[in-house]
Design a protein around this motif. Sequence first.
Motif, PDB file in Angstrom:
ATOM      1  N   GLY B 124      -3.265  15.735   2.985  1.00 58.33           N
ATOM      2  CA  GLY B 124      -2.492  14.514   2.780  1.00 58.33           C
ATOM      3  C   GLY B 124      -2.642  13.951   1.378  1.00 58.33           C
ATOM      4  N   LEU B 125      -3.817  14.171   0.808  1.00 61.79           N
ATOM      5  CA  LEU B 125      -4.026  13.686  -0.551  1.00 61.79           C
ATOM      6  C   LEU B 125      -3.091  14.422  -1.519  1.00 61.79           C
ATOM      7  CD1 LEU B 125      -5.940  11.560  -1.690  1.00 61.79           C
ATOM      8  CD2 LEU B 125      -7.581  13.375  -2.192  1.00 61.79           C
ATOM      9  N   ARG B 139       0.190   2.986  -0.017  1.00 63.92           N
ATOM     10  CA  ARG B 139      -0.380   4.231  -0.536  1.00 63.92           C
ATOM     11  C   ARG B 139      -1.848   4.121  -0.912  1.00 63.92           C
ATOM     12  NH1 ARG B 139       3.823   6.590  -4.615  1.00 63.92           N
ATOM     13  NH2 ARG B 139       2.443   8.420  -4.623  1.00 63.92           N
ATOM     14  N   LEU B 142      -3.641   4.989   2.132  1.00 59.09           N
ATOM     15  CA  LEU B 142      -3.734   6.433   2.387  1.00 59.09           C
ATOM     16  C   LEU B 142      -4.873   7.038   1.575  1.00 59.09           C
ATOM     17  CD1 LEU B 142       0.105   7.111   2.409  1.00 59.09           C
ATOM     18  CD2 LEU B 142      -1.445   7.593   4.309  1.00 59.09           C
ATOM     19  N   CYS B 143      -4.984   6.598   0.306  1.00 62.99           N
ATOM     20  CA  CYS B 143      -6.083   7.102  -0.535  1.00 62.99           C
ATOM     21  C   CYS B 143      -7.428   6.772   0.102  1.00 62.99           C
ATOM     22  CB  CYS B 143      -6.035   6.467  -1.925  1.00 62.99           C
ATOM     23  SG  CYS B 143      -4.606   6.946  -2.891  1.00 62.99           S
TER      24      CYS B 143
END
Lengths: 323, 662
Positions: B124-125, B139, B142-143
Amino acid sequence: MTNDNWVPFNERPDWDDIEPVPQDDGPHPVVPISYTEHFREVMDYFRAILAKDERSLRALQLTAEVISLNSANYTVWHFRRLVLEALDYDLEEESIFLETIAEMNYKNYQFWQHRRWVAQKRASVAAPDELKYTEVVFNDDSKNYHAWSHRQWVLLNLGGWEGELEYCSKLLSQDIYNNSAWNQRYFVITKDPSRGGLQAMLESEVQYTLLAIRQAPSNESPWRYLRGLFKDDKLNLLTRNDVITVCLEQLAEEESSVHALNLLLDLMASGLVTGRGGEQCFRKPEGCKVISEGLNQGAASVTPQSHKRYVKGFYGRRCMNVD
Amino acid sequence: MGVIDEHWLKFTRREQFFWIVSPAEYLENRAGGRNQCLSLDPNSFLAVASVPIMLSTHCSAEQSFLCSNMEEGSSSSTLSQRLLSDLERVVSSAYEQFDSAKIKERYELLTLSSHHHETYVIRGLRRLSSGFYVLDSSRPWLCYWILHSLALLRRSVDDVLYNRSIAFLKRCQDPQGGYGGGPGQMPHLATTYAAVCALVTLGGEKALASIDRDKTLQFLLRMKDPCGGFRVHDDGEMDMRGSYTALAVAHMLDIMIPELVENVGEYVRSCQTYEGGIGGEPGAEAHGGYTFCGLAALALVNQLHVLDLPALVNWVAFRQGRVEGGFQGRTNKLVDGCYSFWQGGCFQVLQQYMPHLWVQQNASMPGLSKTCDVFEGSKSGFEATDSAMEDPEEKSEEESARRAEDMSSSRTTDSRSNSGVDLNPLTEALDSKQSDSKSAVEDGAAGDSAPFAAGGPSSTTAAEKTVGEEKEEFLTPTEQVPAAEELGSDDEVFEFTGPVMKTGFYSADKLFPMVEIGFHREPQHVACVEVCEAPQGAVQDPGTGVSGASGNSSRSTGEVDSVDEFLYGPIFNSQALQAYILLCCQDIAGLRDKPGKSADFYHTCYCLSGLSAAQYSTAHRVDGPPPPSGVLGPYSNLLEATHALCNVRLDRYYEARSFFQR
């Protein structure tokens, strides 16, 4: 997300003065999203309008497009409010816009925040609409957190308390396990200015709650509600035979009735003394082991050491569902 | 039928398990054609995004899933009841499956598939499908979810990803301070928290120096409302997420100034509900996510005392499912893996701030001293139900004596706390490290670190673990091991229900009862709880994990008690929670809400965080390794420790704090 009738911005004459602004992701972004062409273009035009700070009708329409693509984009909602104010836009129209996008946004912070903003501007005239609206949401999802928060905000700021307690009762009659409705009930009896506060409501609420407990003893919600009614007046709880009776009743019925035990231990922490022979109150030995354990601890559940045991014994709810 | 059997035998144990737990999902996984968009659960609690809150609000979806797989509940039960008992049944059958497996297979089932989870998140990264557009304003989240998951799994990112992550987050940083959901988006408190946590997790000069502290402080101050709450962005909503994220950021960056702290206590307290938990705003229902936020926010500003802590503990304790072992977010809602952290994490906080809890519990005792009067007053009323009561006076005397003791100790502790005794082990730890580095902990540390001597946690095998378990004395290096009868009677007293197995209903609390790990001591005087632990050589080698902990930690034990652990045993069933995460939340790759759901980054992050919190709740010290018996499954399941308040890896937290303090 794709709409067949959608016309790209670069084919719209009224947008040809705008130079789209691509997203500045850098050469090698992490968590890069493979946007569709449609998404990318709309966002590029939005960034351009945002950079220009153009508060126009077409900007308003553009924000609607962005919202329909990604309603979680709080920047666009914020900008939309700036545009609405600049245009002195008709808020009734804005309500209609919110209706059209509502269904996909029941769980969206931005949507509800915007709704609150509009309602605040429309003031008390909005109250019936807003209350009605949350009811529509509850028809689908009677525990929607945002909708309940919105409803509380409306009641506090715009009014509409009449009928609220009945509404809670209605939801509870449909699902007595609906903790959100219990929470709303507590909100009403403590906050509705016409009801005279918790003390004025206490008697009828205790009766209502005891009834609910007897109806479904494994239901944690009314037990917590009952404790809540005496939250700031635990000593008063000690004088309530009806409450103590319901605890003992439930324990007699089911020795592992954790909710009854939990309340009883609290009672003892507040000073209820059953004495060394107290366990004989209970027909089942397991229940009284807890009680005598509590007494041996000196103060029921509340010493740190016993607290651990207490949690150990009591973690876990819904034990009645097991069999 | 024969064909199916044949296929069945080819399945690995884990695959069979999956099949039984959630056939639909299994097929979907096998088919491999899963739309990422569908598997994405955007409902991260803190995610800015639209994307809302938790499972909890997913009633209809759950209903359709559950009802399609199971018989309808009886018509007389309500919707809530049906959902609850349906999930219990699903989880129970998973546990039954586990219970019927052979020992070796059980180990396999209880093994954390670290490699798969790592592969899942790191992908995903690098790249996300178009379906992730719904998280286009989240975002930095997400990180953080990905980087934190990797860090807990002891995996490091390579230099390329390290640099790219920093560069990307820099583009999310607003020139006026704070981080937005993506480049060019306005700053938001939640994404600011996520970005800062991500950078702290990446660690190192380059990552930490990329944060503009002064501008961030300006942003936090702009978001502060006079009532004590924080708006999440300019003209945005004000709720408990705002308070927590703002204060966690201020703490990590060491920019906690009085203006930020003002009225925070009042605001959070106004959100504690009659149930005991905390809601998103005043009046709102008690909720796991907001409860953690409120609790941690207050701990960060050293104001836990404003809450009714016993009520809060009581509420959180009841959120753990007896059958499931996992936590639900609200009363009468379904268990969800992400609450392993939001609710389980509350215990991690509380466990480390027990003195606060005690002060309040003791303070409630004066009510007890009036017992007799009150009781006399209402005695006649009681007699109806309490007729068999025997000599209450005698008992009462004993009790009053006991109470008097408690009260006096409570007064002492109160005055101590007012006069500035450090009750804040987590946030003050580093600041006070210079004050006392004499290590009173060596005795205990030698014992605690024993399992690592065998070759580091990740290489500790099942066999080694078994050995560790037998060496009971290691668990309680300085404590008397409690008498066997005491343990026995303890258990007996609290076994309410008969053996579940006889009814064919498997539950987490029966299969995974709380383990005794040597926390048997009388309440400790508050004065002795001052703690200053801090690794001196802040950065550890990620490869060896917590191995540096014992040597690096030190703390002062106060004058009253020579106990050199300050943690108390887990005050929830850590084993059952670990079981729920390992057996019900592991997808083939990544972790998830519950059986039947797919993995996503949010749940991967918070299931792992919750697992870490559960494992370390059995350690005897902050920073210390948990004993083997505290880690469910092979000891190689042990994750890195996470900071109880900020939820970043503990060593990275220390690194960041010392970086920003210099």
